[in-house]
Design an enzyme around this catalytic site. Structure first.
Site, mmCIF file in Angstrom:
data_model
loop_
_atom_site.group_PDB
_atom_site.id
_atom_site.type_symbol
_atom_site.label_atom_id
_atom_site.label_comp_id
_atom_site.label_asym_id
_atom_site.label_seq_id
_atom_site.Cartn_x
_atom_site.Cartn_y
_atom_site.Cartn_z
ATOM 1 N N GLU A 105 38.210 42.409 -34.122
ATOM 2 C CA GLU A 105 37.406 43.511 -33.611
ATOM 3 C C GLU A 105 37.341 43.417 -32.090
ATOM 4 O OE1 GLU A 105 34.318 44.034 -37.315
ATOM 5 O OE2 GLU A 105 34.040 42.332 -35.987
ATOM 6 N N ASP B 180 33.235 39.640 -43.184
ATOM 7 C CA ASP B 180 33.497 40.226 -44.497
ATOM 8 C C ASP B 180 34.366 39.359 -45.390
ATOM 9 O OD1 ASP B 180 32.496 43.209 -44.821
ATOM 10 O OD2 ASP B 180 32.992 42.887 -42.728
#
Length: 414
Positions: A167, A183
């Site tokens: 990210e 996640d």
């Protein structure tokens, strides 16, 4: 609020739900905007202006022979449009979606073979760089935007693909680039950035043997933790789901942290939990006491500023729901601190939160074993193993105000 996976269309339709905002938590004020994220950061001085795109060198040291596919997906910060970037950094907005979701345009970029590197350019995005091994990822467009992989859903078309993502935000104030396991823990990689003076900062590398060491340790952990591991029919280990997703799928008991929560509740019914959420504001303190099923926080004047119901394990592991953290200056910072303390099991051993160091993290028998095992295997001890792992700066993040180049390196599976 974390988006639940009620269906393929609504489940994966999010560019950055609240519990995944670890990537942006330390870098700016993040404001939810549809399925995406708008990042508001200080303006950079003109002499330090960040160009419209910067190079990112993608190196394949994985030791694997499958082809690599790269995707750069996100929100173009100058317009707020969601879309994808090609290898040259050119932006392409997503076309309109459909119900049921329609296939998205092929945004893949051919990645390097093992032992090789490819340099692409990344624009001023708040988004993700996905990479997959051997097979292209499946992206679709719903009426509300991009449907991203959600492999806790057994019917997700990406369930049997080996992939991962980083990210990042690149804006006028610089770059923030992370490795994340919020996640899932999957294909190993590291990130880096070169500053204007030529120095390179990197993070995300596992220790030698750390990839297999993590899975072996998780398999040996009683209590359902081994059920987080997903494999393909050919025996390939694909990933370990984060424990919040494990509760969601039934792989992990929903009461996995209940004993610890009960002990915390008992302790602070007769003593005070002090939260100092801002390192640069040591005089800003909030004081928590339990009364019945509620922990009330007061300020230094004795006024109640926010209250939390007794959290369940899912709220803790996802840092949402009963531990919601709005982007304000009171409840959000307190909630972030509580979430970190619960995941790291430090609330019983230290009534002054957050902890300054990591020596006491994950020491209770009831703790976030997934996060503990990830941090144990990181070369620098840093990781984003849960959404607010940046509390106290224990996150795997590189940042620079005048980035010359970014790096993403695929590491060996050993």
């Amino acid at each position: 609020m974390r988006t639940r996976n009620a269906s393929a269309a609504t489940a994966a339709h999010r560019a950055a739900p609240a519990r995944r905002r670890a990537a942006w938590a330390t870098l700016a004020v993040a404001v939810a905007s549809g399925a995406g994220l708008t990042v508001v950061a200080p303006s950079a001085p003109a002499e330090a202006a960040v160009p419209a795109t910067i190079p990112l060198t993608f190196t394949n040291n994985s030791g694997r022979t499958e082809p690599i596919y790269i995707y750069n997906l996100g929100t173009l910060l100058s317009t707020g449009q969601q879309g994808w970037a090609d290898a040259g950094g050119g932006f392409h907005p997503w076309p309109g979606g459909a119900n049921p979701p329609a296939p998205a345009p092929d945004a893949s970029i051919a990645g390097p073979a093992n032992g090789q590197s490819t340099t692409i350019r990344i624009p001023k995005f708040s988004g993700r760089i996905y990479f997959s091994y051997g097979q292209k990822l499946v992206f679709k467009l719903a009426t509300g935007g991009l449907v991203q992989p959600a492999v806790q859903n057994p019917s997700d078309p990406n369930r049997n693909i080996l992939f991962n993502w980083s990210e990042y935000t690149l804006n006028d104030a610089g770059i923030w680039l992370n490795s994340t396991q919020v996640d899932m823990f999957s294909a190993p990689y590291a990130v880096g950035v070169k500053a204007a003076n030529g120095t390179v900062k990197s993070t995300g590398h596992l220790k030698s043997g750390g990839y297999q060491g993590f899975y072996n340790s998780l398999k040996a952990q009683p209590g359902g933790w081994a059920n987080l591991i997903q494999t393909r029919s050919d025996g390939t280990v694909l990933r370990a789901l984060a424990p919040g997703h494990g509760i969601e799928t039934g792989a992990l008991p929903s009461t996995v942290l209940s004993d610890y929560v009960n002990r915390v509740w008992t302790k602070y019914a007769s003593s005070t939990l002090t939260v100092t959420p801002f390192a640069d504001q040591p005089n800003t303190k909030y004081f928590g006491r339990v009364s019945g099923n509620v922990m009330n926080f007061t300020n230094s004047a004795g006024a109640v500023v926010t209250s939390f119901q007794k959290p369940d394990s899912d709220s803790i592991l996802g840092c949402y729901k009963l531990l919601d953290a709005p982007n304000d200056l009171v409840r959000g910072p307190i909630s972030r601190t509580l979430c970190a303390g619960y995941n790291r099991s430090t609330l019983l051993t230290n009534p002054n939160q957050p902890d300054a160091g990591s020596a006491g993290f994950y020491q209770d028998a009831v703790t976030n074993q997934y996060a503990r095992k990830i941090h144990d295997q990181m070369a620098d001890g840093l990781a984003y193993a849960f959404a607010f792992d940046d509390v106290g700066h224990h996150e795997s993040l590189v940042n620079d105000g005048s980035p010359q180049q970014a790096y993403l390196t695929l590491d060996p599976f050993n």
